[in-house]
Structures are given as structure tokens and as C-alpha cells.
Scaffold this motif. Structure first.
Motif, PDB file in Angstrom:
ATOM      1  N   ILE A 142     -25.656  -0.899 -20.420  1.00 25.49           N
ATOM      2  CA  ILE A 142     -25.309  -2.021 -19.542  1.00 25.49           C
ATOM      3  C   ILE A 142     -24.064  -1.639 -18.742  1.00 25.49           C
ATOM      4  N   LEU A 143     -24.200  -1.635 -17.414  1.00 21.08           N
ATOM      5  CA  LEU A 143     -23.108  -1.237 -16.528  1.00 21.08           C
ATOM      6  C   LEU A 143     -22.712  -2.402 -15.629  1.00 21.08           C
ATOM      7  N   GLY A 144     -21.495  -2.322 -15.095  1.00 18.38           N
ATOM      8  CA  GLY A 144     -21.035  -3.331 -14.136  1.00 18.38           C
ATOM      9  C   GLY A 144     -19.543  -3.520 -14.219  1.00 18.38           C
ATOM     10  N   GLU A 145     -19.004  -4.212 -13.224  1.00 17.96           N
ATOM     11  CA  GLU A 145     -17.580  -4.467 -13.188  1.00 17.96           C
ATOM     12  C   GLU A 145     -17.172  -5.395 -14.329  1.00 17.96           C
ATOM     13  N   ASN A 146     -15.880  -5.343 -14.671  1.00 15.43           N
ATOM     14  CA  ASN A 146     -15.355  -6.258 -15.681  1.00 15.43           C
ATOM     15  C   ASN A 146     -15.494  -7.704 -15.206  1.00 15.43           C
ATOM     16  N   GLY A 147     -15.806  -8.586 -16.136  1.00 16.69           N
ATOM     17  CA  GLY A 147     -15.907 -10.006 -15.800  1.00 16.69           C
ATOM     18  C   GLY A 147     -17.256 -10.447 -15.299  1.00 16.69           C
ATOM     19  N   LYS A 148     -18.241  -9.536 -15.239  1.00 15.80           N
ATOM     20  CA  LYS A 148     -19.564  -9.895 -14.723  1.00 15.80           C
ATOM     21  C   LYS A 148     -20.481 -10.472 -15.798  1.00 15.80           C
ATOM     22  N   GLY A 149     -20.128 -10.285 -17.084  1.00 14.54           N
ATOM     23  CA  GLY A 149     -20.941 -10.893 -18.132  1.00 14.54           C
ATOM     24  C   GLY A 149     -21.587  -9.921 -19.098  1.00 14.54           C
ATOM     25  N   LYS A 150     -21.189  -8.648 -19.083  1.00 12.61           N
ATOM     26  CA  LYS A 150     -21.834  -7.655 -19.954  1.00 12.61           C
ATOM     27  C   LYS A 150     -21.630  -7.998 -21.433  1.00 12.61           C
ATOM     28  N   SER A 151     -20.360  -8.146 -21.823  1.00 13.47           N
ATOM     29  CA  SER A 151     -20.081  -8.490 -23.226  1.00 13.47           C
ATOM     30  C   SER A 151     -20.573  -9.893 -23.557  1.00 13.47           C
ATOM     31  N   THR A 152     -20.542 -10.782 -22.566  1.00 13.75           N
ATOM     32  CA  THR A 152     -21.041 -12.151 -22.773  1.00 13.75           C
ATOM     33  C   THR A 152     -22.519 -12.132 -23.126  1.00 13.75           C
ATOM     34  N   LEU A 153     -23.283 -11.247 -22.486  1.00 14.30           N
ATOM     35  CA  LEU A 153     -24.706 -11.116 -22.800  1.00 14.30           C
ATOM     36  C   LEU A 153     -24.891 -10.715 -24.263  1.00 14.30           C
ATOM     37  N   LEU A 154     -24.155  -9.698 -24.707  1.00  8.97           N
ATOM     38  CA  LEU A 154     -24.309  -9.250 -26.092  1.00  8.97           C
ATOM     39  C   LEU A 154     -23.930 -10.353 -27.071  1.00  8.97           C
ATOM     40  N   LYS A 155     -22.844 -11.064 -26.794  1.00  8.35           N
ATOM     41  CA  LYS A 155     -22.415 -12.159 -27.676  1.00  8.35           C
ATOM     42  C   LYS A 155     -23.463 -13.271 -27.722  1.00  8.35           C
ATOM     43  N   THR A 156     -24.152 -13.486 -26.609  1.00  2.00           N
ATOM     44  CA  THR A 156     -25.212 -14.496 -26.583  1.00  2.00           C
ATOM     45  C   THR A 156     -26.406 -14.043 -27.403  1.00  2.00           C
TER      46      THR A 156
ATOM     47  N   LEU B 208     -29.505  -1.374 -32.505  1.00  2.00           N
ATOM     48  CA  LEU B 208     -28.045  -1.334 -32.437  1.00  2.00           C
ATOM     49  C   LEU B 208     -27.587  -2.028 -31.163  1.00  2.00           C
ATOM     50  N   ILE B 209     -26.704  -3.004 -31.289  1.00  2.58           N
ATOM     51  CA  ILE B 209     -26.115  -3.704 -30.146  1.00  2.58           C
ATOM     52  C   ILE B 209     -24.625  -3.360 -30.156  1.00  2.58           C
ATOM     53  N   LEU B 210     -24.211  -2.517 -29.220  1.00  2.01           N
ATOM     54  CA  LEU B 210     -22.878  -1.908 -29.269  1.00  2.01           C
ATOM     55  C   LEU B 210     -22.070  -2.267 -28.026  1.00  2.01           C
TER      56      LEU B 210
ATOM     57  N   SER C 282     -30.621  11.119 -31.930  1.00  2.00           N
ATOM     58  CA  SER C 282     -31.588  11.378 -33.006  1.00  2.00           C
ATOM     59  C   SER C 282     -31.996  10.107 -33.749  1.00  2.00           C
ATOM     60  N   TYR C 283     -31.375   8.987 -33.398  1.00  2.00           N
ATOM     61  CA  TYR C 283     -31.661   7.708 -34.062  1.00  2.00           C
ATOM     62  C   TYR C 283     -33.057   7.226 -33.655  1.00  2.00           C
ATOM     63  N   PRO C 284     -33.945   6.953 -34.616  1.00  2.00           N
ATOM     64  CA  PRO C 284     -35.324   6.569 -34.266  1.00  2.00           C
ATOM     65  C   PRO C 284     -35.470   5.118 -33.840  1.00  2.00           C
ATOM     66  N   GLY C 285     -34.410   4.318 -33.927  1.00  2.00           N
ATOM     67  CA  GLY C 285     -34.493   2.921 -33.532  1.00  2.00           C
ATOM     68  C   GLY C 285     -34.191   2.724 -32.051  1.00  2.00           C
ATOM     69  N   THR C 286     -33.708   1.537 -31.713  1.00  2.00           N
ATOM     70  CA  THR C 286     -33.468   1.125 -30.327  1.00  2.00           C
ATOM     71  C   THR C 286     -31.985   0.796 -30.160  1.00  2.00           C
ATOM     72  N   VAL C 287     -31.452   1.039 -28.956  1.00  2.00           N
ATOM     73  CA  VAL C 287     -30.018   0.832 -28.730  1.00  2.00           C
ATOM     74  C   VAL C 287     -29.812   0.057 -27.430  1.00  2.00           C
ATOM     75  N   LEU C 288     -28.959  -0.952 -27.498  1.00  2.00           N
ATOM     76  CA  LEU C 288     -28.502  -1.694 -26.319  1.00  2.00           C
ATOM     77  C   LEU C 288     -26.978  -1.622 -26.349  1.00  2.00           C
ATOM     78  N   PHE C 289     -26.368  -1.028 -25.313  1.00  2.00           N
ATOM     79  CA  PHE C 289     -24.926  -0.826 -25.404  1.00  2.00           C
ATOM     80  C   PHE C 289     -24.227  -1.000 -24.058  1.00  2.00           C
ATOM     81  N   VAL C 290     -22.958  -1.432 -24.157  1.00  2.00           N
ATOM     82  CA  VAL C 290     -22.062  -1.524 -23.004  1.00  2.00           C
ATOM     83  C   VAL C 290     -21.093  -0.352 -23.076  1.00  2.00           C
ATOM     84  N   SER C 291     -20.898   0.336 -21.960  1.00  2.00           N
ATOM     85  CA  SER C 291     -19.938   1.440 -21.939  1.00  2.00           C
ATOM     86  C   SER C 291     -19.491   1.701 -20.511  1.00  2.00           C
TER      87      SER C 291
END
Length: 669
Positions: free
Chosen positions: A358-372, A469-471, A492-501
Motif C-alpha cells: 500500500i503506497l501513498g502520501e501520509n494522511g491519505k488513509g493507508k494505516s487507517t485502512l489496516l486498522k479498519t 500478514l497485515i503489516l 518464501s512465506y506461502p501465505g498472503t501479505v498486505l503491507f504499508v511501507s
């Protein structure tokens, strides 16, 4: 040469931090200082800034610090604004005190020249004009306003009292002041921390064109690659200079180590050969002279030091999810997110095995999405659903670093409190995989660094063995080797990952797709980071050409087998592509089956060609003529690794396509 340190020793009490440091800054060099956390990088910056002194100044060694004239050294220290009632503009304008003094004197001379025309006044005025140009005094307000906005502030914020800004915003304010002061030597310690991607990219361009010297400590590898001319590495208390950026340093260091290992082994073999000969003939009278000659040959050899292994001690945690999820992991439709007011609406899908950044400027809602998504915040509208058997684990770097931890509680007890059912050895084993050794597990929580707190939080999250993983910013506070270890783990992780960086190198190495938070819309790109950048360039190019549509509807290479195009965009007022494909009249099983069969044929052909190329590379690696061509060998090995990774990806895609075919009642050909 602007600045030089010679044979410096730096100690804290009885602990040696740096020894025999030789460090130089030439002209307008952009220099990186790299090394493990705690190796002494920030200590070196403090030594350059004059905050600390070397411990061997009184020794007989040729040591010391020299500068070419007076060098103005700028260093972003601990932020401390003395008067919180001063406005942001007034605080920043303190940087331009030399400009204002110069301007005031010029006005005085202008007044004097109305009544007299002394040559000395004219010469002084000419000197002041040149000084104003050097200080960028004629454009100071424009520079201030541009930079202020680039760091995410509005011009209205200039009139706000400095005390009303958060700690992070005040740090940005101090950074702005440092950049506007334009020192001869600028010292930057982790400058990209807490900056969003657009600001980081702007800072890269600014520093690239900066006409003075910059010394940077950073774990942002792409940032270093785009700016740096010279890299210094601190390892085992020593420092070594390498020409080039970070990637060049890594290649050079690896090549140097390989050569040193080869030379060391050859020398040891020669010493053993000579020693064996001496032992065999030392008591033979006719061989006395030859024995003495060979003994002297050994004594006069310049001994090659046995190569030390890279200081690559890092955490490792190879694990598999407790259970396997179904193909559809997460479906989000018109999800309205925010606190009291809506920030933005989001629509996207996430499938098993994908790693969505998940990419974007600060304050656009990236971390808010994960918290939701994890239930910390309530959705304001829309819906989202997790697929069957999905078990998620959530990591929040702010909570990990600043969360409530008993400062007197040990690492062992903190982990055990979370998982009381584990045996002591199980707890120690889990912590050991994240670099908490026998002694470190007894370390109190209040003594942990930011990186150690991140490792502890990740260790506790991975213990649940989730398949999703939600990171949120997992690499903040990590050193470069830690980031590389996490990249390998997630790859190498066989699962799924959603992350902000905000770490572009980490995103490039890890992500299979991008979810971009733009100004008024969220866009999903089902492609790796490099292809995402290409798509963005095409969009920009198309938007500049009259009569063409935006590239928002354009397809990119996707790591998915669904019918949904690889690039979808949603806004609050337009129907989404997911909504369109939910309608039965747009779904044709026959076409889907035909497309999947064609995809399988394509993947099989690509796999055949890849295996053929890999076999050719292996034959080249066995070529005896390349035995000493380390650069060519490294290049071939890198190509082979890429082919093997490509084969794994193709096999995964084939399995997905075959699974979908079986669901449709078709048979793979």
C-alpha cells in the motif's frame, strides 16, 4: 579536501566504539555510512559535528581532525524549540539571519550613496550582492514556501505556533531549517524516516543537485543508490571506504571477500608446502642452506589475514501458516474509512499468495485502512469480507515501539505473558530465531532499542502462524540486513501479505502488486513495483497528449488469473469494476476456460525456456576458464538465481490456473 579524520579512537568508558578511523570528505561528495545497528554510525556523525572528541588526541600517534578553512557543519540533533509560541514562519526565518543582516547593511549603503559615492562603499555593496547570491538571499521566501509544502505542510501552517505541531511535524520543521541553512557539510541521520514517498523522491532530487557535501546514515537502500558517490562501512569497530553507491559497495565487498579467501587459502597451502619440506630435510647436511632459505621465505611473507565472515547475524524465522486459506483471501467493496469523517473509499481484492504493498502520501488513509480491516476502527460504510480459513496477524510499528510495556519486565517474561501455555525451551527457541540470545532474553523491556522492540513484536505475531500478514511499516527501525532477512522471509512465506511501507527497495523486492492511495481515488495494480512505475509513466505521458484518455484503464502484466483487469481505479461516485463483474451477463465460463487453457500453454512454454536457460548457465558456471573471473561468476550466479525464482513463480501460476480449471469442470491440457 574539505574535512579529514586521521586514526581516531572513540570509546565510551571501557567500550571501544570506533578504532583507527580514517575518514575524508572531498569537494561536493555525497557519502553514505552503513553498518549494523549499534556499530557506531551516529557516533561518527557526532564526531564530525564536534559533539564528541576522539579519545587518543594526547597519544603519540599521528591523529586528529583537519578542515580546509572554516567549514559550516549542519547536523539535525534532538529537536528542541525553546519558544512554543513562536510561529512556524518566525522559527524558520531564524535560518535566514545572515540574509537579513546582509540585506539591512545593503539598505544602509543605499541610503549613504544618495549623499556620497565613496569607492569603499561601492566595493562593499558589490561584495554584499555576491554574498546575497551565494546565500540565495533573493529567493529565500520562495525557497522556504516550496520546501515547507514539499514536507506536507500548507502555507496556512506558517502562521501556526510551533508548539501546536506534533513531535514528528516539529522534527520535519527542524529538517527544513537545516536544508535551508545550506551548510558546507550536511550530516543526515536516517533522513527518510517518517517521510512519504513523494517527499523522499523530492529530497533525492534536492540532494543530488546540492552543491556542497552531504554525509548520510540511512537504511533506505534505494535512497542511497540514487544519491551516494562514496560508501563507508563500519564493521568490527573499523571503517573502510568504497567508491560508488550502496549496490556498488555490496558487489565490491563480496568480490573482495572472495579474492581474500582465495589468496589466503593459496598462501596457507604454500606455507604448508614449505613447512613440510623443511621438516623433511632439516636434519640433512646437504639441505641446510635450502632449508634456511625456505624458512626465511616463510618469515618474509606478507601474511594475508584470514577473512572474517560478513557481520550478517540477523533474525530468521522460517514458518508455515497453521492452516491454508482458500484462494480469495480478502474482498473490499466501497469501504468508507476514516475516524469521524470519510477519508476515502476503497475497493480491491487480495488472493492467496499475493503480497500487496500500500503506497501513498501520509494522511491519505493507508494505516487507517489496516486498522479498519483488523477491527480497531469501525468502517463508515461499504463492506469487506475475509475468505474461508483466513487467519490474520497484525503488526503496527508505532504500537511495537511506543506501546505500553512494563520497563522492568524481561523479554522472556513479556513473550511468555502473551503465550503462557508454551514451555520455557519453546519460548527461548522462538525468541532465539529473532536474535534474542541467552543473555538478551533477560534484557529488560525498558532497555530495548526501537529495532529490538520491532523484532519482539514480529516474533509474537509470527508465533500465531497466520496465513495473512497485515503489516504497517514493518521495516522502520530495522537495519539493512534486518530488512533483507525480512524480504527473504516474506518471499518464501506461502501465505498472503498486505503491507504499508515507504521503503521502495523493500517494496520492489517483496510486492507482487500495488494499492496506491491517490488524491481522490485508490488504484490497484496487479503487477510488481517496477511495472507499476512504468504504468504511472505511461499514464503521465498519455495525460499530456491531447485527445487521449488516461492510462487508468490500461492493462499491465498481472500476477493473477482472474478476469478483472490488472489496473482498477475506484472513486466514491463511480461504479467499480468489481461491481461490473458481479453481474452475471458479463461472466462467460467458456471464455474463461479457453483463456485459462491458453495461459497454461504459455506458462509451460515459458517454464521450458527458463529450464533450458538455467541448464546453460550451470554449464557456464562449471567452465574452468572462469575459475578466477569472480565478477563473471557472480553475474552468472545472479542470472541463475533469477531463473530459478522465475520457475517457482511460473509453477505457482500454473497451479492457480489448474485449480480454476478444475473449479470450472475443465481439465488441464
Amino acid at each position: 579536501m574539505r574535512y579529514q579524520i586521521r586514526h581516531a579512537l572513540v570509546q565510551y568508558g571501557a567500550d571501544t566504539i570506533l578504532q583507527d578511523v580514517n575518514f575524508e570528505i572531498h569537494d561536493n561528495e555525497k557519502i553514505a555510512i552503513v553498518g549494523r545497528n549499534g556499530c557506531g554510525k551516529t557516533t561518527l556523525l557526532k564526531l564530525i559535528a564536534g559533539d564528541i572528541s576522539m579519545n587518543n588526541l594526547d597519544s603519540d600517534e599521528t591523529c586528529g581532525i583537519t578542515m580546509a578553512g572554516k567549514q559550516n557543519i549542519g547536523f539535525l540533533r534532538q529537536v528542541s524549540f525553546t519558544d512554543g509560541n513562536v510561529t512556524a514562519e518566525e522559527e524558520i526565518q531564524k535560518t535566514f539571519a545572515p540574509v537579513f543582516a546582509c540585506e539591512a547593511r545593503m539598505q544602509e549603503i543605499e541610503a549613504l550613496l544618495e549623499t556620497q559615492s565613496e569607492k569603499a562603499l561601492l566595493n562593499e555593496y558589490d561584495h554584499l550582492q555576491k554574498k546575497m547570491e551565494a546565500l540565495r538571499g533573493y529567493t529565500w521566501r520562495q525557497d522556504m514556501e516550496i520546501m515547507f509544502q514539499k514536507f506536507g505542510f500548507s502555507l496556512e501552517d506558517l502562521s501556526r505556533p510551533i508548539g501546536t505541531f506534533s513531535g514528528g511535524q516539529q522534527t520535519k520543521m527542524a529538517f527544513i531549517k537545516l536544508l535551508l541553512s545550506r551548510p558546507d557539510i550536511m550530516l543526515l541521520d536516517e533522513p527518510t524516516n517518517h517521510l512519504d514517498l513523494p517527499t523522499i523522491e523530492w529530497l533525492e532530487e534536492y540532494l543530488q543537485s546540492y552543491d556542497k557535501s552531504v554525509v548520510i546514515v540511512s537504511h533506505d537502500r534505494m535512497f542511497l543508490d540514487r544519491i551516494i558517490d562514496v560508501t563507508y562501512e563500519i564493521e568490527y569497530h573499523l571503517i573502510k571506504r568504497y567508491p560508488g553507491n550502496y549496490s556498488a559497495f555490496v558487489k565490491r565487498k563480496e568480490a573482495d571477500l572472495i579474492k581474500q579467501e582465495k589468496d589466503y587459502e593459496e598462501q596457507q597451502q604454500e606455507i604448508k608446502r614449505l613447512t613440510d619440506w623443511i621438516e623433511k630435510w632439516k636434519n640433512t647436511p646437504t639441505k641446510v642452506s635450502a632449508t634456511r632459505s625456505k624458512r626465511m621465505a616463510i618469515e618474509h611473507m606478507v601474511k594475508i589475514e584470514k577473512p572474517r565472515r560478513f557481520d550478517t547475524k540477523t533474525f530468521h524465522a522460517l514458518f508455515t501458516p497453521r492452516i491454508e486459506s482458500y484462494t480469495d483471501v480478502l474482498t473490499v467493496k466501497k469501504l468508507s474509512i476514516g475516524y469521524e469523517e470519510e477519508l476515502i473509499r476503497v475497493t480491491f481484492s487480495l488472493r492467496k499468495g499475493e503480497r500487496l504493498a500500500i503506497l501513498g502520501e501520509n494522511g491519505k488513509g493507508k494505516s487507517t485502512l489496516l486498522k479498519t480491516l483488523v477491527g480497531i476502527l469501525k468502517p463508515l460504510g461499504g463492506n469487506y469480507t475475509f475468505g474461508h480459513n483466513v487467519e490474520w496477524g497484525y503488526f503496527d510499528q508505532q504500537q511495537a515501539v511506543k506501546g505500553d510495556m512494563d520497563p522492568e519486565q524481561t523479554v522472556l517474561d513479556n513473550f511468555w505473558q502473551t503465550y503462557p501455555g508454551l514451555m520455557r525451551e519453546q519460548v527461548r527457541s522462538a525468541l532465539g530465531s529473532f536474535l534474542f540470545s541467552q543473555e538478551e532474553v533477560e534484557k529488560k523491556s525498558g532497555q530495548l532499542s526501537g529495532g529490538e522492540k520491532v523484532r519482539l513484536a514480529l516474533c509474537k505475531m509470527f508465533q500465531t502462524r497466520p496465513n495473512l500478514l497485515i503489516l504497517d511499516e514493518p521495516t522502520n527501525h530495522m537495519d539493512i540486513l534486518g530488512k533483507e532477512a525480512l524480504e527473504q522471509m516474506l518471499s518464501s512465506y506461502p501465505g498472503t501479505v498486505l503491507f504499508v511501507s515507504h521503503d521502495r527497495y523493500f517494496i520492489r523486492q517483496t510486492a507482487t502488486g500495488i494499492l496506491e492511495f491517490g488524491e481522490n481515488a485508490v488504484t490497484q495494480y496487479n503487477c510488481p513495483y517496477e511495472e507499476y512505475l512504468d504504468a504511472k509513466k505511461r499514464q503521465t505521458a498519455d495525460s499530456l497528449q491531447p485527445g487521449t484518455h488516461t492510462a487508468a484503464k490500461q492493462k499491465t502484466n498481472a500476477h493473477t488469473t482472474s478476469d478483472i483487469p490488472a489496473l482498477t481505479q475506484t472513486t466514491s461516485d463511480t461504479p467499480t469494476l468489481s461491481d461490473v463483474f458481479d453481474r452475471k451477463n458479463y461472466y462467460n465460463p467458456g471464455k474463461v476456460k479457453s483463456r485459462l487453457l491458453k495461459q497454461l500453454e504459455k506458462y509451460e512454454e515459458q517454464l521450458r525456456l527458463s529450464e533450458q536457460h538455467a541448464a546453460e548457465l550451470k554449464l557456464q558456471l562449471m567452465d574452468p576458464s572462469l575459475g578466477t573471473d569472480y565478477e563473471k561468476l557472480m553475474e552468472l550466479q545472479s542470472q541463475l538465481d533469477a531463473e530459478e525464482h522465475n520457475q517457482e513463480t511460473l509453477l505457482e501460476r500454473m497451479m492457480e490456473a489448474e485449480t480454476e480449471l478444475e473449479d470450472l469442470g475443465g481439465q488441464p491440457s
